[in-house]
Design a protein around this motif. Structure first.
Motif, PDB file in Angstrom:
ATOM      1  N   LEU A  31       5.112  15.989  15.450  1.00 14.58           N
ATOM      2  CA  LEU A  31       5.709  17.077  14.670  1.00 14.58           C
ATOM      3  C   LEU A  31       4.756  18.261  14.595  1.00 14.58           C
ATOM      4  N   MET A  32       3.483  17.978  14.394  1.00  9.88           N
ATOM      5  CA  MET A  32       2.488  19.042  14.278  1.00  9.88           C
ATOM      6  C   MET A  32       2.358  19.825  15.591  1.00  9.88           C
ATOM      7  N   LEU A  33       2.404  19.135  16.720  1.00  5.24           N
ATOM      8  CA  LEU A  33       2.220  19.797  18.011  1.00  5.24           C
ATOM      9  C   LEU A  33       3.477  20.483  18.530  1.00  5.24           C
ATOM     10  N   THR A  34       4.652  19.890  18.258  1.00  8.58           N
ATOM     11  CA  THR A  34       5.880  20.405  18.861  1.00  8.58           C
ATOM     12  C   THR A  34       6.842  21.055  17.884  1.00  8.58           C
ATOM     13  N   GLY A  35       6.755  20.673  16.611  1.00  3.86           N
ATOM     14  CA  GLY A  35       7.726  21.160  15.636  1.00  3.86           C
ATOM     15  C   GLY A  35       9.003  20.333  15.620  1.00  3.86           C
ATOM     16  N   PHE A  36       9.058  19.277  16.444  1.00  6.85           N
ATOM     17  CA  PHE A  36      10.217  18.388  16.493  1.00  6.85           C
ATOM     18  C   PHE A  36       9.895  17.069  15.797  1.00  6.85           C
ATOM     19  N   TYR A  37      10.938  16.451  15.253  1.00 10.83           N
ATOM     20  CA  TYR A  37      10.766  15.156  14.596  1.00 10.83           C
ATOM     21  C   TYR A  37      10.725  14.048  15.642  1.00 10.83           C
ATOM     22  N   CYS A  38       9.822  13.099  15.445  1.00 10.34           N
ATOM     23  CA  CYS A  38       9.788  11.913  16.302  1.00 10.34           C
ATOM     24  C   CYS A  38      10.670  10.847  15.659  1.00 10.34           C
ATOM     25  N   PRO A  39      10.934   9.724  16.327  1.00 15.22           N
ATOM     26  CA  PRO A  39      11.761   8.688  15.713  1.00 15.22           C
ATOM     27  C   PRO A  39      11.145   8.086  14.453  1.00 15.22           C
ATOM     28  N   GLY A  40       9.840   8.221  14.287  1.00 16.73           N
ATOM     29  CA  GLY A  40       9.181   7.645  13.114  1.00 16.73           C
ATOM     30  C   GLY A  40       9.032   8.599  11.952  1.00 16.73           C
ATOM     31  N   CYS A  41       9.296   9.883  12.165  1.00 15.76           N
ATOM     32  CA  CYS A  41       9.147  10.852  11.079  1.00 15.76           C
ATOM     33  C   CYS A  41      10.033  10.463   9.893  1.00 15.76           C
ATOM     34  N   GLY A  42       9.425  10.429   8.735  1.00 14.97           N
ATOM     35  CA  GLY A  42      10.122  10.012   7.525  1.00 14.97           C
ATOM     36  C   GLY A  42      10.058   8.516   7.294  1.00 14.97           C
ATOM     37  N   GLY A  43       9.449   7.790   8.226  1.00 16.23           N
ATOM     38  CA  GLY A  43       9.389   6.338   8.121  1.00 16.23           C
ATOM     39  C   GLY A  43       8.571   5.846   6.940  1.00 16.23           C
ATOM     40  N   LEU A  44       7.410   6.453   6.710  1.00 22.18           N
ATOM     41  CA  LEU A  44       6.590   6.040   5.562  1.00 22.18           C
ATOM     42  C   LEU A  44       7.319   6.307   4.252  1.00 22.18           C
ATOM     43  N   ARG A  45       7.958   7.474   4.178  1.00 19.15           N
ATOM     44  CA  ARG A  45       8.697   7.790   2.953  1.00 19.15           C
ATOM     45  C   ARG A  45       9.896   6.868   2.781  1.00 19.15           C
ATOM     46  N   ALA A  46      10.519   6.452   3.916  1.00 21.37           N
ATOM     47  CA  ALA A  46      11.636   5.498   3.848  1.00 21.37           C
ATOM     48  C   ALA A  46      11.144   4.139   3.360  1.00 21.37           C
ATOM     49  N   VAL A  47      10.003   3.682   3.851  1.00 25.16           N
ATOM     50  CA  VAL A  47       9.435   2.409   3.383  1.00 25.16           C
ATOM     51  C   VAL A  47       9.085   2.516   1.904  1.00 25.16           C
ATOM     52  N   HIS A  48       8.540   3.655   1.506  1.00 18.70           N
ATOM     53  CA  HIS A  48       8.209   3.870   0.095  1.00 18.70           C
ATOM     54  C   HIS A  48       9.478   3.776  -0.764  1.00 18.70           C
ATOM     55  N   ALA A  49      10.537   4.427  -0.313  1.00 11.65           N
ATOM     56  CA  ALA A  49      11.800   4.384  -1.065  1.00 11.65           C
ATOM     57  C   ALA A  49      12.357   2.960  -1.099  1.00 11.65           C
ATOM     58  N   LEU A  50      12.313   2.239   0.018  1.00 10.45           N
ATOM     59  CA  LEU A  50      12.788   0.852   0.035  1.00 10.45           C
ATOM     60  C   LEU A  50      11.963  -0.025  -0.900  1.00 10.45           C
TER      61      LEU A  50
ATOM     62  N   PHE B 295       0.833  -1.200   0.000  1.00 10.69           N
ATOM     63  CA  PHE B 295       0.000   0.000   0.000  1.00 10.69           C
ATOM     64  C   PHE B 295       0.870   1.253   0.000  1.00 10.69           C
ATOM     65  N   VAL B 296       1.896   1.273   0.857  1.00 12.52           N
ATOM     66  CA  VAL B 296       2.786   2.444   0.918  1.00 12.52           C
ATOM     67  C   VAL B 296       3.558   2.588  -0.386  1.00 12.52           C
ATOM     68  N   ARG B 297       3.870   1.482  -1.035  1.00 15.37           N
ATOM     69  CA  ARG B 297       4.547   1.550  -2.339  1.00 15.37           C
ATOM     70  C   ARG B 297       3.627   2.181  -3.382  1.00 15.37           C
ATOM     71  N   ALA B 298       2.345   1.838  -3.326  1.00 16.83           N
ATOM     72  CA  ALA B 298       1.391   2.317  -4.329  1.00 16.83           C
ATOM     73  C   ALA B 298       0.914   3.737  -4.055  1.00 16.83           C
ATOM     74  N   VAL B 299       0.758   4.105  -2.798  1.00 17.78           N
ATOM     75  CA  VAL B 299       0.235   5.423  -2.426  1.00 17.78           C
ATOM     76  C   VAL B 299       1.402   6.246  -1.881  1.00 17.78           C
ATOM     77  N   ASP B 300       1.923   7.128  -2.690  1.00 10.43           N
ATOM     78  CA  ASP B 300       3.136   7.892  -2.399  1.00 10.43           C
ATOM     79  C   ASP B 300       2.960   8.826  -1.201  1.00 10.43           C
ATOM     80  N   PRO B 301       3.731   8.607  -0.114  1.00  6.45           N
ATOM     81  CA  PRO B 301       3.643   9.510   1.038  1.00  6.45           C
ATOM     82  C   PRO B 301       4.306  10.864   0.795  1.00  6.45           C
ATOM     83  N   ASN B 302       5.010  11.010  -0.331  1.00  5.90           N
ATOM     84  CA  ASN B 302       5.627  12.298  -0.659  1.00  5.90           C
ATOM     85  C   ASN B 302       4.613  13.305  -1.194  1.00  5.90           C
ATOM     86  N   GLU B 303       3.450  12.821  -1.601  1.00  6.09           N
ATOM     87  CA  GLU B 303       2.397  13.711  -2.093  1.00  6.09           C
ATOM     88  C   GLU B 303       1.468  14.078  -0.941  1.00  6.09           C
TER      89      GLU B 303
END
Length: 137
Positions: free
Chosen positions: A45-64, A27-35
């Motif tokens: 991230l939305m509440l604090t402005g800081f990255y959590c350990p998972g931020c970028g994880g969906l895009r990383a799975v998409h790239a993999l 699903f993550v491969r088919a539905v691009d999280p970059n869009e």
């Protein structure tokens, strides 16, 4: 034949987990999280402005999933490092299930769990400080 039936039934849980993980990756491969608009924003991230350990994880799975490990490492190296570890744990779970051995809390040593949690906390802090900016997605 009766000996094979319990073994086949024993591996249903790990095979089901693999099927669910495979479906999620597909699903993550088919539905691009970059869009924008395909996935919700990270609440931390939305509440604090800081990255959590998972931020970028969906895009990383998409790239993999698209065969681009270099981009995936730039988005979330912790997720990329977790993939072979999760595969190893899954394989161990499958083998233990096949053998009829329980896969309980003793199957993964607590020191590994604590080490992973410590690594995750260090990663979380490092990606939000100026000298660890290279870890930010």
């Amino acid at each position: 034949m009766s000996a094979r039936r319990p073994r086949a039934r024993a591996v249903l849980a790990p095979l089901g987990a693999a099927l669910a993980a495979g479906a999620a990756v597909a699903f993550v491969r088919a539905v691009d999280p970059n869009e924008p608009g395909h996935y919700p924003t990270c609440p931390f991230l939305m509440l604090t402005g800081f990255y959590c350990p998972g931020c970028g994880g969906l895009r990383a799975v998409h790239a993999l999933a698209h065969g681009d490990p270099v981009s995936a490492l730039g988005l979330n190296p912790l997720v990329v490092a977790a993939v072979p570890v999760l595969a190893l744990v899954w394989g161990r779970w499958t083998v233990r299930s096949w053998r009829g051995e329980p896969f309980n809390g003793k199957a993964v040593r607590p020191v590994y769990v604590w080490a992973f949690l410590a690594l995750m906390i260090v990663f979380w802090i490092m990606r939000n400080v100026p000298f660890g900016e290279f870890l930010a997605p």
